[in-house]
Design a protein around this motif. Structure first.
Motif, PDB file in Angstrom:
ATOM      1  N   ALA A 116      50.232  -5.215  33.518  1.00 18.79           N
ATOM      2  CA  ALA A 116      48.874  -5.704  33.273  1.00 18.79           C
ATOM      3  C   ALA A 116      47.952  -5.141  34.350  1.00 18.79           C
ATOM      4  O   ALA A 116      48.400  -4.821  35.459  1.00 18.79           O
ATOM      5  CB  ALA A 116      48.841  -7.228  33.277  1.00 18.79           C
ATOM      6  N   GLU A 117      46.684  -5.081  34.022  1.00 20.32           N
ATOM      7  CA  GLU A 117      45.642  -4.591  34.925  1.00 20.32           C
ATOM      8  C   GLU A 117      46.004  -3.250  35.556  1.00 20.32           C
ATOM      9  O   GLU A 117      46.035  -3.103  36.781  1.00 20.32           O
ATOM     10  CB  GLU A 117      45.311  -5.645  35.993  1.00 20.32           C
ATOM     11  CG  GLU A 117      44.662  -6.894  35.428  1.00 20.32           C
ATOM     12  CD  GLU A 117      44.192  -7.865  36.489  1.00 20.32           C
ATOM     13  OE1 GLU A 117      43.943  -7.452  37.640  1.00 20.32           O
ATOM     14  OE2 GLU A 117      44.066  -9.056  36.137  1.00 20.32           O
ATOM     15  N   SER A 118      46.284  -2.296  34.689  1.00 22.17           N
ATOM     16  CA  SER A 118      46.580  -0.911  35.109  1.00 22.17           C
ATOM     17  C   SER A 118      47.732  -0.829  36.106  1.00 22.17           C
ATOM     18  O   SER A 118      47.706  -0.025  37.039  1.00 22.17           O
ATOM     19  CB  SER A 118      45.328  -0.252  35.686  1.00 22.17           C
ATOM     20  OG  SER A 118      44.296  -0.220  34.719  1.00 22.17           O
ATOM     21  N   GLY A 119      48.737  -1.660  35.939  1.00 19.11           N
ATOM     22  CA  GLY A 119      49.925  -1.619  36.790  1.00 19.11           C
ATOM     23  C   GLY A 119      49.864  -2.494  38.022  1.00 19.11           C
ATOM     24  O   GLY A 119      50.821  -2.551  38.785  1.00 19.11           O
ATOM     25  N   ARG A 120      48.753  -3.194  38.218  1.00 15.51           N
ATOM     26  CA  ARG A 120      48.651  -4.095  39.377  1.00 15.51           C
ATOM     27  C   ARG A 120      49.687  -5.212  39.294  1.00 15.51           C
ATOM     28  O   ARG A 120      50.173  -5.709  40.314  1.00 15.51           O
ATOM     29  CB  ARG A 120      47.235  -4.671  39.440  1.00 15.51           C
ATOM     30  CG  ARG A 120      47.021  -5.577  40.619  1.00 15.51           C
ATOM     31  CD  ARG A 120      45.545  -5.963  40.759  1.00 15.51           C
ATOM     32  NE  ARG A 120      45.463  -7.054  41.695  1.00 15.51           N
ATOM     33  CZ  ARG A 120      44.866  -8.208  41.451  1.00 15.51           C
ATOM     34  NH1 ARG A 120      44.245  -8.418  40.320  1.00 15.51           N
ATOM     35  NH2 ARG A 120      44.862  -9.143  42.361  1.00 15.51           N
ATOM     36  N   PHE A 121      50.027  -5.598  38.075  1.00 16.36           N
ATOM     37  CA  PHE A 121      51.049  -6.618  37.842  1.00 16.36           C
ATOM     38  C   PHE A 121      52.155  -6.025  36.983  1.00 16.36           C
ATOM     39  O   PHE A 121      51.898  -5.307  36.024  1.00 16.36           O
ATOM     40  CB  PHE A 121      50.453  -7.838  37.128  1.00 16.36           C
ATOM     41  CG  PHE A 121      49.389  -8.521  37.926  1.00 16.36           C
ATOM     42  CD1 PHE A 121      49.722  -9.362  38.971  1.00 16.36           C
ATOM     43  CD2 PHE A 121      48.046  -8.307  37.656  1.00 16.36           C
ATOM     44  CE1 PHE A 121      48.742  -9.972  39.732  1.00 16.36           C
ATOM     45  CE2 PHE A 121      47.055  -8.917  38.407  1.00 16.36           C
ATOM     46  CZ  PHE A 121      47.406  -9.750  39.454  1.00 16.36           C
ATOM     47  N   ARG A 122      53.401  -6.336  37.352  1.00 17.64           N
ATOM     48  CA  ARG A 122      54.583  -5.964  36.564  1.00 17.64           C
ATOM     49  C   ARG A 122      55.346  -7.259  36.321  1.00 17.64           C
ATOM     50  O   ARG A 122      55.453  -8.097  37.215  1.00 17.64           O
ATOM     51  CB  ARG A 122      55.474  -4.987  37.340  1.00 17.64           C
ATOM     52  CG  ARG A 122      54.818  -3.688  37.763  1.00 17.64           C
ATOM     53  CD  ARG A 122      54.577  -2.720  36.681  1.00 17.64           C
ATOM     54  NE  ARG A 122      55.829  -2.381  36.025  1.00 17.64           N
ATOM     55  CZ  ARG A 122      55.940  -1.513  35.043  1.00 17.64           C
ATOM     56  NH1 ARG A 122      54.891  -0.888  34.594  1.00 17.64           N
ATOM     57  NH2 ARG A 122      57.097  -1.261  34.492  1.00 17.64           N
ATOM     58  N   TYR A 123      55.884  -7.421  35.105  1.00 17.78           N
ATOM     59  CA  TYR A 123      56.575  -8.680  34.805  1.00 17.78           C
ATOM     60  C   TYR A 123      57.563  -8.514  33.662  1.00 17.78           C
ATOM     61  O   TYR A 123      57.514  -7.555  32.901  1.00 17.78           O
ATOM     62  CB  TYR A 123      55.557  -9.783  34.490  1.00 17.78           C
ATOM     63  CG  TYR A 123      54.638  -9.473  33.329  1.00 17.78           C
ATOM     64  CD1 TYR A 123      54.911  -9.958  32.051  1.00 17.78           C
ATOM     65  CD2 TYR A 123      53.502  -8.696  33.507  1.00 17.78           C
ATOM     66  CE1 TYR A 123      54.078  -9.667  30.991  1.00 17.78           C
ATOM     67  CE2 TYR A 123      52.659  -8.405  32.454  1.00 17.78           C
ATOM     68  CZ  TYR A 123      52.946  -8.893  31.192  1.00 17.78           C
ATOM     69  OH  TYR A 123      52.124  -8.598  30.139  1.00 17.78           O
ATOM     70  N   MET A 148      57.421 -13.526  41.985  1.00 13.62           N
ATOM     71  CA  MET A 148      57.868 -14.798  41.403  1.00 13.62           C
ATOM     72  C   MET A 148      59.115 -14.513  40.578  1.00 13.62           C
ATOM     73  O   MET A 148      59.127 -13.595  39.755  1.00 13.62           O
ATOM     74  CB  MET A 148      56.783 -15.399  40.516  1.00 13.62           C
ATOM     75  CG  MET A 148      55.478 -15.646  41.251  1.00 13.62           C
ATOM     76  SD  MET A 148      54.273 -16.496  40.234  1.00 13.62           S
ATOM     77  CE  MET A 148      54.448 -18.145  40.914  1.00 13.62           C
ATOM     78  N   GLN A 149      60.171 -15.304  40.803  1.00 11.15           N
ATOM     79  CA  GLN A 149      61.427 -15.105  40.079  1.00 11.15           C
ATOM     80  C   GLN A 149      61.990 -16.448  39.626  1.00 11.15           C
ATOM     81  O   GLN A 149      62.173 -17.353  40.431  1.00 11.15           O
ATOM     82  CB  GLN A 149      62.444 -14.371  40.956  1.00 11.15           C
ATOM     83  CG  GLN A 149      61.973 -12.962  41.308  1.00 11.15           C
ATOM     84  CD  GLN A 149      62.886 -12.259  42.279  1.00 11.15           C
ATOM     85  OE1 GLN A 149      63.192 -12.778  43.347  1.00 11.15           O
ATOM     86  NE2 GLN A 149      63.315 -11.059  41.917  1.00 11.15           N
ATOM     87  N   ALA A 150      62.257 -16.532  38.327  1.00  8.43           N
ATOM     88  CA  ALA A 150      62.840 -17.742  37.743  1.00  8.43           C
ATOM     89  C   ALA A 150      64.289 -17.454  37.360  1.00  8.43           C
ATOM     90  O   ALA A 150      64.720 -17.723  36.239  1.00  8.43           O
ATOM     91  CB  ALA A 150      62.031 -18.176  36.519  1.00  8.43           C
ATOM     92  N   ASP A 157      60.017 -16.173  29.144  1.00  5.58           N
ATOM     93  CA  ASP A 157      58.689 -16.135  28.541  1.00  5.58           C
ATOM     94  C   ASP A 157      57.801 -15.173  29.324  1.00  5.58           C
ATOM     95  O   ASP A 157      57.270 -15.516  30.378  1.00  5.58           O
ATOM     96  CB  ASP A 157      58.092 -17.549  28.531  1.00  5.58           C
ATOM     97  CG  ASP A 157      56.764 -17.641  27.823  1.00  5.58           C
ATOM     98  OD1 ASP A 157      56.111 -16.601  27.576  1.00  5.58           O
ATOM     99  OD2 ASP A 157      56.351 -18.775  27.530  1.00  5.58           O
ATOM    100  N   ALA A 158      57.646 -13.963  28.812  1.00  9.09           N
ATOM    101  CA  ALA A 158      56.872 -12.934  29.504  1.00  9.09           C
ATOM    102  C   ALA A 158      55.409 -13.337  29.662  1.00  9.09           C
ATOM    103  O   ALA A 158      54.806 -13.095  30.706  1.00  9.09           O
ATOM    104  CB  ALA A 158      56.987 -11.602  28.760  1.00  9.09           C
ATOM    105  N   GLU A 159      54.815 -13.947  28.656  1.00 11.77           N
ATOM    106  CA  GLU A 159      53.400 -14.337  28.745  1.00 11.77           C
ATOM    107  C   GLU A 159      53.185 -15.412  29.811  1.00 11.77           C
ATOM    108  O   GLU A 159      52.192 -15.386  30.528  1.00 11.77           O
ATOM    109  CB  GLU A 159      52.867 -14.788  27.387  1.00 11.77           C
ATOM    110  CG  GLU A 159      52.593 -13.635  26.445  1.00 11.77           C
ATOM    111  CD  GLU A 159      51.629 -12.593  27.013  1.00 11.77           C
ATOM    112  OE1 GLU A 159      50.527 -12.965  27.477  1.00 11.77           O
ATOM    113  OE2 GLU A 159      51.986 -11.395  27.012  1.00 11.77           O
ATOM    114  N   ALA A 160      54.107 -16.362  29.912  1.00  9.91           N
ATOM    115  CA  ALA A 160      53.999 -17.392  30.953  1.00  9.91           C
ATOM    116  C   ALA A 160      54.140 -16.763  32.333  1.00  9.91           C
ATOM    117  O   ALA A 160      53.417 -17.118  33.266  1.00  9.91           O
ATOM    118  CB  ALA A 160      55.041 -18.487  30.748  1.00  9.91           C
ATOM    119  N   MET A 161      55.059 -15.804  32.491  1.00  9.81           N
ATOM    120  CA  MET A 161      55.211 -15.130  33.784  1.00  9.81           C
ATOM    121  C   MET A 161      53.956 -14.336  34.130  1.00  9.81           C
ATOM    122  O   MET A 161      53.540 -14.297  35.292  1.00  9.81           O
ATOM    123  CB  MET A 161      56.434 -14.212  33.784  1.00  9.81           C
ATOM    124  CG  MET A 161      57.765 -14.939  33.891  1.00  9.81           C
ATOM    125  SD  MET A 161      57.919 -16.088  35.299  1.00  9.81           S
ATOM    126  CE  MET A 161      57.807 -15.009  36.697  1.00  9.81           C
TER     127      MET A 161
END
Length: 183
Positions: A116-123, A148-150, A157-161
């Motif tokens: 997300a956000e041009s690679g600023r976030f990976r999940y 963050m690691q569950a 849930d990728a959207e929740a992460m």
């Protein structure tokens, strides 16, 4: 044409077996089902967290414990439910010029395939990595990353992460950790 007695007996036995199985299944679900007897935290070791996004990752149980697990260069936090490690967060200072993909590759238990956000976030479905904006230690030439690691959760849930890492990183950017520099 009437069914004979043998056919009727078989039908009754099968019906009774099905009814018994269904009754046991229904009553078994109600009596053995565990509930969440604790309140989902709204902060993790001093940093606000989206509790609506965090809740699904936390299992049923009686007691939740949030512990600071910081060490040199990193602020860490562990969430346990009934003494089982479920969720961790980290704020890590790393050399300037790295990317979130680099951090995810080093820290991930699995591949963080979403971005997300041009690679600023990976999940992924149970892990997330973020890069703060403006959290730079000019003396040591480092930037602050969030993790963050569950890994102890069965929920995926990728959207929740994604919601968790974005909101958590935004909160870190407002914190004293952002301006304090390396720990």
């Amino acid at each position: 044409m009437k069914p004979d007695r043998t056919t009727l007996r078989k039908f009754r036995l099968i019906s009774a077996a099905i009814l018994t199985t269904l009754t046991l299944a229904i009553t078994g679900c109600g009596s053995d089902e565990q509930k969440r007897e604790y309140v989902t935290p709204s902060t993790l070791c001093g940093t606000a967290v989206d509790s609506d996004a965090l809740t699904p990752f936390l299992p049923a149980g009686q007691k939740i414990t949030v512990k600071d697990k910081s060490y040199s260069g990193a602020k860490g936090c562990q969430v346990t439910v009934d003494s089982k490690l479920i969720f961790t967060t980290s704020q890590v200072w790393l050399e300037e010029g790295n990317t979130t993909a680099f951090v995810a590759a080093r820290q991930s238990l699995n591949r963080a395939s979403h971005s997300a956000e041009s690679g600023r976030f990976r999940y992924s479905e149970y892990e997330a990595f973020g890069k703060t904006r403006g959290c730079v230690d000019t003396k040591y030439k480092q930037e602050l990353y969030t993790i963050m690691q569950a890994s102890g959760s069965k929920h995926r849930d990728a959207e929740a992460m994604k919601r968790l890492i974005i909101s958590y990183t935004n909160e870190v950017e407002k914190s004293a950790e952002c301006t304090a520099g390396a720990l």
